[in-house]
Scaffold this active site. Structure first.
Site, short mmCIF file in Angstrom:
data_model
loop_
_atom_site.label_atom_id
_atom_site.label_comp_id
_atom_site.label_asym_id
_atom_site.label_seq_id
_atom_site.Cartn_x
_atom_site.Cartn_y
_atom_site.Cartn_z
N HIS A 172 0.83 -1.20 0.00
CA HIS A 172 0.00 0.00 0.00
C HIS A 172 0.87 1.26 0.00
O HIS A 172 1.80 1.38 0.81
CB HIS A 172 -0.93 0.00 1.21
CG HIS A 172 -2.11 0.92 1.04
ND1 HIS A 172 -1.99 2.28 1.21
CD2 HIS A 172 -3.39 0.68 0.69
CE1 HIS A 172 -3.17 2.84 0.97
NE2 HIS A 172 -4.04 1.90 0.66
N PRO A 173 0.58 2.22 -0.90
CA PRO A 173 1.45 3.41 -1.03
C PRO A 173 1.20 4.50 -0.01
O PRO A 173 1.91 5.51 -0.01
CB PRO A 173 1.10 3.90 -2.44
CG PRO A 173 -0.33 3.50 -2.62
CD PRO A 173 -0.47 2.16 -1.93
N CYS A 174 0.23 4.33 0.86
CA CYS A 174 -0.06 5.36 1.86
C CYS A 174 1.19 5.62 2.71
O CYS A 174 1.79 4.70 3.26
CB CYS A 174 -1.21 4.92 2.75
SG CYS A 174 -1.71 6.15 3.97
N GLY A 175 1.58 6.87 2.80
CA GLY A 175 2.76 7.24 3.59
C GLY A 175 4.05 7.26 2.81
O GLY A 175 5.09 7.70 3.34
N THR A 176 4.02 6.81 1.55
CA THR A 176 5.26 6.76 0.76
C THR A 176 5.89 8.13 0.58
O THR A 176 7.11 8.30 0.75
CB THR A 176 4.99 6.14 -0.63
OG1 THR A 176 4.52 4.80 -0.47
CG2 THR A 176 6.26 6.13 -1.47
#
Length: 234
Positions: A172-176
């Protein structure tokens, strides 16, 4: 763009440029891994024909065997393997062959929503049978398995591949963007060059993503990228 004003995201053009540089340099080194390649998808529905429509691909990779797994395969109960000379390496190689190694395909795709790279992957046996997430956990290092136990479907999700239209696993790309900004805030080249070197973006990104699967960016590759050999600043 200075690191203080940069939000950790990149454009699709910058992603393509970073991917091209990353794969070219990676493939020029003898790193012992499969090669990365850019896969063009100019006819993706809803998009104009452009070389930027596509993804970075590395396929048929077998994950490195972990230290803990080497100990188990060698019949050693102490999983710390503090005394590496206490067993015969040849015996380990024989044992490795007796346990099927799984194959992994990795695709790095630009997310227009998050404006960052996203890793899609699939895993399968030698006969092509796909692995369930419970089987993936057995391949991953201990710290990844622990993370999965706490937040399995927020850490790794199963989504439709944007180009292949088949279900793949994805990180999951959240916070990338937040941790990319943090990584570059301490990058010496940012200070010396006055901005973020886009070619180094994927190297830094992989330095965080690849340990999830138990392997790291080889030192000689990272050293080359960090020695001022690439420097298109954003």
């Amino acid at each position: 763009m200075t690191s203080s004003s940069w939000d950790g995201t990149i454009t699709s053009t910058q992603f393509h440029n970073a991917a091209s540089t990353f794969s070219e340099i990676w493939n020029n080194f003898d790193l012992g891994f499969p090669h990365w390649s850019w896969i063009n998808f100019p006819n993706k529905p809803g998009f104009a024909a452009t070389k930027l429509q596509g993804y970075l691909s590395l396929e048929n990779m077998i994950l490195p065997i972990t230290t803990e797994e080497e100990c188990v395969l060698a019949g050693i109960e102490d999983l710390t393997c503090s005394n590496e000379d206490s067993f015969d390496d040849t015996a380990i190689l024989v044992q490795k062959d007796s346990k099927e190694r799984h194959h992994y395909d990795f695709h790095v795709i630009y997310s227009s929503s998050f404006r960052v790279p996203v890793l899609y992957f699939r895993a399968y046996c030698s006969d092509g049978e796909p692995l369930a997430i419970e089987d993936l956990e057995k391949d991953f290092p201990a710290y990844t398995a622990q993370e999965l136990a706490v937040c399995k479907w927020t850490f790794i999700t199963r989504e439709e591949h944007p180009y292949l239209n088949r279900p793949w696993y994805t990180l999951h790309p959240c916070g990338t963007s937040e941790w990319m900004k943090l990584l570059f805030s301490n990058e010496p080249s940012v200070v010396s060059q006055g901005g973020v070197a886009i070619e180094k973006y994927l190297t830094s990104w992989f330095s965080v993503v690849s340990p999830v699967f138990g392997f790291k960016i080889p030192l000689k590759f990272s050293t080359f990228m960090n020695c001022g050999n690439v420097a298109t600043v954003i």
